[in-house]
Design a protein around this motif. Structure first.
Motif, mmCIF file in Angstrom:
data_model
loop_
_atom_site.group_PDB
_atom_site.id
_atom_site.type_symbol
_atom_site.label_atom_id
_atom_site.label_comp_id
_atom_site.label_asym_id
_atom_site.label_seq_id
_atom_site.Cartn_x
_atom_site.Cartn_y
_atom_site.Cartn_z
ATOM 1 N N HIS A 148 0.828 -1.204 0.000
ATOM 2 C CA HIS A 148 0.000 0.000 0.000
ATOM 3 C C HIS A 148 0.864 1.256 0.000
ATOM 4 C CE1 HIS A 148 -3.556 2.405 0.362
ATOM 5 N NE2 HIS A 148 -3.044 3.029 1.422
ATOM 6 N N TRP A 169 -5.992 5.206 -1.577
ATOM 7 C CA TRP A 169 -7.011 4.152 -1.611
ATOM 8 C C TRP A 169 -7.550 3.972 -3.023
ATOM 9 C CZ3 TRP A 169 -12.196 5.056 -2.945
ATOM 10 C CH2 TRP A 169 -12.994 3.898 -2.954
ATOM 11 N N SER A 173 -6.829 0.494 -4.877
ATOM 12 C CA SER A 173 -8.017 -0.349 -4.988
ATOM 13 C C SER A 173 -8.171 -0.918 -6.394
ATOM 14 C CB SER A 173 -9.276 0.439 -4.599
ATOM 15 O OG SER A 173 -9.588 1.435 -5.565
ATOM 16 N N TYR A 176 -6.940 -4.536 -7.056
ATOM 17 C CA TYR A 176 -7.605 -5.648 -6.392
ATOM 18 C C TYR A 176 -8.896 -6.017 -7.116
ATOM 19 C CZ TYR A 176 -4.512 -5.334 -2.344
ATOM 20 O OH TYR A 176 -3.411 -5.356 -1.531
ATOM 21 N N ARG A 181 -11.359 -5.896 -2.768
ATOM 22 C CA ARG A 181 -11.451 -4.452 -2.553
ATOM 23 C C ARG A 181 -12.324 -4.123 -1.353
ATOM 24 N NH1 ARG A 181 -13.601 -1.791 -7.604
ATOM 25 N NH2 ARG A 181 -11.534 -2.387 -8.382
ATOM 26 N N MET A 184 -9.996 -4.491 1.517
ATOM 27 C CA MET A 184 -8.960 -3.462 1.375
ATOM 28 C C MET A 184 -9.505 -2.085 1.786
ATOM 29 S SD MET A 184 -8.014 -0.909 -0.992
ATOM 30 C CE MET A 184 -6.487 -0.054 -1.397
ATOM 31 N N THR A 185 -10.767 -1.825 1.513
ATOM 32 C CA THR A 185 -11.377 -0.549 1.886
ATOM 33 C C THR A 185 -11.462 -0.407 3.405
ATOM 34 O OG1 THR A 185 -12.641 -0.421 -0.169
ATOM 35 C CG2 THR A 185 -13.482 0.837 1.710
ATOM 36 N N SER A 215 -16.873 1.315 -1.017
ATOM 37 C CA SER A 215 -15.835 0.674 -1.833
ATOM 38 C C SER A 215 -15.972 1.020 -3.307
ATOM 39 C CB SER A 215 -15.900 -0.853 -1.665
ATOM 40 O OG SER A 215 -15.622 -1.231 -0.346
#
Length: 233
Positions: A148, A169, A173, A176, A181, A184-185, A215
């Motif tokens: 990240h 982000w 994102s 992914y 995602r 990940m969010t 997301s």
């Protein structure tokens, strides 16, 4: 995933790391509508949206079994990104050296980006920071911090204030799948918003999913373009 460095007081926008930006595009060539660097520079987090995300994160339980498939996908896809990041250049990787260290390694975002330009990165160890994750292992969390910082922040030259985190982000994102995602969010947008708009400090890590609208990259606000202009995936 708590970011490995605190918010910076330096200017938020730096020059993107070109080889990382090219690598991110090469890694996910099927991504459509990836914004230009100029668009990422204008991404802003609306405080109304940020507060809503923060409230959703704060109200969520520590873990929710319904989130586990998304977290499993996050782990698998993060491992692939990490191996691409550290893989030898002659075999198609980016050739970066990543070290996991016991103390916060960077005084500001500029120092981190300078290291990335030299194909190296230090990551503050999850085990040392005292913030265990309810789903991710320490090693998986460390890998996520690494990818990240590089693919989210360094690739677009944005820092760790709320707008830089929003841009990171948005960028990361896109690497992914839609399922991953969602997790990940939570790890990025969710934790950033609850830190900034609710607690003022790093929140407890959770393995939950936020409402799906949070997301959706097509709803990100861009100065001069409003919402919906940042990405069309």
């Amino acid at each position: 995933m708590l970011e490995s460095t605190p918010p910076t007081t330096l200017p938020d926008r730096l020059s993107p790391v070109v080889y990382v930006a090219r690598g991110a595009r090469r890694y996910a060539p099927g991504t459509t509508g990836d914004p230009t660097a100029r668009v990422y520079a204008r991404v802003r987090l609306d405080p109304v949206v940020g507060t809503a995300i923060a409230d959703a994160y704060a109200a969520a339980p520590l873990r929710d079994e319904r989130a586990y498939p998304a977290y499993a996908a996050l782990c698998q896809e993060t491992a692939r990104q990490y191996h691409f990041l550290v893989g030898r250049a002659e075999f198609g990787g980016l050739g970066m050296t990543v070290r996991v260290v016991d103390e916060d390694p960077y005084p500001d975002v500029g120092a981190m980006v300078d290291d990335v330009r030299r194909r190296r990165l230090k990551v503050w160890a999850t085990a040392a920071s005292g913030t265990p994750h309810p789903y991710l292992s320490d090693a998986e969390n460390d890998m996520f911090r690494a990818v990240h910082d590089v693919f989210g922040h360094a690739s677009i030259g944005r820092g760790f204030d709320r707008h830089g985190e929003e841009a990171a982000w948005l960028k990361h994102s896109g690497m992914y799948s839609p399922l991953a995602r969602l997790a990940m969010t939570t790890e990025t947008r969710g934790q950033t918003c609850v830190r900034i708009f609710r607690y003022g400090d790093f929140p407890e890590q959770k393995a939950v999913l936020l409402p799906r609208i949070f997301s959706d990259p097509s709803l990100v606000h861009v100065d001069g373009g409003g919402a919906g202009t940042a990405a069309r995936r």
